[in-house]
Enzyme design. Structure first.
Site, PDB file in Angstrom:
ATOM      1  N   THR A  90       6.435   1.840   2.469  1.00 54.36           N
ATOM      2  CA  THR A  90       7.861   2.176   2.410  1.00 54.36           C
ATOM      3  C   THR A  90       8.080   3.536   1.762  1.00 54.36           C
ATOM      4  O   THR A  90       8.897   4.336   2.232  1.00 54.36           O
ATOM      5  CB  THR A  90       8.638   1.097   1.651  1.00 54.36           C
ATOM      6  OG1 THR A  90       8.457  -0.164   2.319  1.00 54.36           O
ATOM      7  CG2 THR A  90      10.118   1.415   1.594  1.00 54.36           C
ATOM      8  N   ASN A 109      -2.928   6.901   1.455  1.00 53.90           N
ATOM      9  CA  ASN A 109      -2.216   6.705   0.194  1.00 53.90           C
ATOM     10  C   ASN A 109      -3.138   5.995  -0.799  1.00 53.90           C
ATOM     11  O   ASN A 109      -3.581   4.869  -0.550  1.00 53.90           O
ATOM     12  CB  ASN A 109      -0.944   5.883   0.411  1.00 53.90           C
ATOM     13  CG  ASN A 109      -0.099   5.810  -0.848  1.00 53.90           C
ATOM     14  OD1 ASN A 109       0.114   6.817  -1.515  1.00 53.90           O
ATOM     15  ND2 ASN A 109       0.374   4.628  -1.182  1.00 53.90           N
ATOM     16  N   GLY A 128       7.443  -1.434   9.983  1.00 49.46           N
ATOM     17  CA  GLY A 128       7.088  -2.825  10.176  1.00 49.46           C
ATOM     18  C   GLY A 128       6.975  -3.565   8.856  1.00 49.46           C
ATOM     19  O   GLY A 128       7.395  -3.079   7.807  1.00 49.46           O
ATOM     20  N   ASP A 136      12.561  -2.479  -0.800  1.00 46.72           N
ATOM     21  CA  ASP A 136      12.179  -1.533   0.251  1.00 46.72           C
ATOM     22  C   ASP A 136      13.403  -0.998   0.983  1.00 46.72           C
ATOM     23  O   ASP A 136      13.513   0.208   1.262  1.00 46.72           O
ATOM     24  CB  ASP A 136      11.245  -2.206   1.245  1.00 46.72           C
ATOM     25  CG  ASP A 136       9.874  -2.505   0.661  1.00 46.72           C
ATOM     26  OD1 ASP A 136       9.578  -2.016  -0.440  1.00 46.72           O
ATOM     27  OD2 ASP A 136       9.099  -3.230   1.318  1.00 46.72           O
ATOM     28  N   GLY A 195       4.248  -5.393   6.312  1.00 49.55           N
ATOM     29  CA  GLY A 195       2.828  -5.582   6.029  1.00 49.55           C
ATOM     30  C   GLY A 195       1.962  -4.781   6.989  1.00 49.55           C
ATOM     31  O   GLY A 195       2.150  -3.588   7.179  1.00 49.55           O
ATOM     32  N   ILE A 207       0.823  -1.215   0.000  1.00 54.96           N
ATOM     33  CA  ILE A 207       0.000   0.000   0.000  1.00 54.96           C
ATOM     34  C   ILE A 207       0.856   1.264   0.000  1.00 54.96           C
ATOM     35  O   ILE A 207       0.351   2.355   0.240  1.00 54.96           O
ATOM     36  CB  ILE A 207      -0.953   0.032   1.210  1.00 54.96           C
ATOM     37  CG1 ILE A 207      -0.170  -0.087   2.519  1.00 54.96           C
ATOM     38  CG2 ILE A 207      -2.014  -1.057   1.115  1.00 54.96           C
ATOM     39  CD1 ILE A 207      -0.967   0.312   3.728  1.00 54.96           C
ATOM     40  N   LYS A 213      14.147  -0.649   8.378  1.00 56.43           N
ATOM     41  CA  LYS A 213      13.241  -1.788   8.151  1.00 56.43           C
ATOM     42  C   LYS A 213      13.949  -3.022   8.689  1.00 56.43           C
ATOM     43  O   LYS A 213      14.685  -3.700   7.964  1.00 56.43           O
ATOM     44  CB  LYS A 213      12.909  -1.936   6.670  1.00 56.43           C
ATOM     45  CG  LYS A 213      11.741  -2.880   6.400  1.00 56.43           C
ATOM     46  CD  LYS A 213      11.355  -2.875   4.932  1.00 56.43           C
ATOM     47  CE  LYS A 213      10.195  -3.819   4.659  1.00 56.43           C
ATOM     48  NZ  LYS A 213       8.895  -3.260   5.049  1.00 56.43           N
TER      49      LYS A 213
END
Length: 234
Positions: A16, A177, A116, A54, A118, A13, A37
């Site tokens: 990142t 977003n 985090g 990411d 997900g 979504i 991350k």
């Protein structure tokens, strides 16, 4: 040193990119900021080395001199839930290792955004029954929620907000977003989220042709972000 935990209503979504945008916005305010991350799953072979997309994006967004290994210390190759990737690869994720990896570079920073994996409750350390919500709680980190704007986002956002509150953590801001550019009643959904989520909106990002951190940062609400950073300084 200030610390935020970035979570999302789901995977894929733009969490990142939003984290990288927050890093750039903080850096523009004179802060040594970085996105971390600690656990990332899914790598591609690029020019002879395995890269997590990411981690690479977050590393490029910071200017605090962190190495890619400091930004993304635990990288798994298989693109699936991290505890499953760890099981497949015979590399268990351990709570102590994750916490140590997050804390190690903090002395170099004024502000860290710990992303985090997900959503908010993704398993990490199977043996300990420890997940990403536990990570946020042990870091005592205020939470910023990235809401993927698409059908179902109101329910996902409110349930996530409840899960955050149940762990005694403050939800201090959220970013909408746009995942589905054809989403019906887009503005009305945003208005509902603004009314029901117990935290200020830090930005509403439209569907972008090139969703770079800089492009996303241009849609953050400067006044709300300034208030948030002042909150962390108090």
């Amino acid at each position: 040193m200030s610390l935020f935990f970035i979570t999302g209503t789901d995977t894929e979504i733009g969490k990142t990119t939003c984290t990288a945008a927050l890093v750039q916005a903080a850096a523009a305010r004179g802060l040594r900021a970085a996105g971390l991350k600690p656990v990332a799953a899914g790598q591609d072979l690029r020019e002879g080395r395995w890269v997590n997309e990411d981690v690479a994006l977050l590393h490029a967004a910071q200017a605090a001199g962190l190495s890619e290994a400091e930004v993304g210390p635990i990288q798994l190759r298989t693109p699936c839930a991290p505890h499953l990737a760890a099981r497949l690869e015979g590399r268990p994720i351990r709570r102590a290792e994750v916490l140590e990896a997050v804390r190690a570079p903090l002395h170099k920073l004024d502000l860290a955004f710990v992303e985090g994996v997900g959503g908010f409750r993704v398993p990490l350390d199977e043996a300990a029954g420890w997940d990403s919500a536990d990570l946020a709680r042990e870091l005592a980190a205020p939470v910023i929620l990235v809401v993927g704007l698409r059908l179902g986002c109101i329910n996902h956002a409110l349930l996530t907000a409840e899960a955050i509150a149940s762990r005694g953590l403050p939800l201090v801001g959220w970013i909408g977003n746009t995942v589905d550019g054809q989403m019906l009643q887009h503005g009305e959904n945003l208005a509902t989220l603004r009314a029901l989520l117990p935290a200020p909106c830090l930005g509403a990002v439209p569907r972008l042709a090139e969703p770079s951190p800089g492009a996303v940062a241009s849609h953050l609400e400067a006044a709300a972000l300034d208030r948030l950073l002042k909150l962390k300084d108090s």
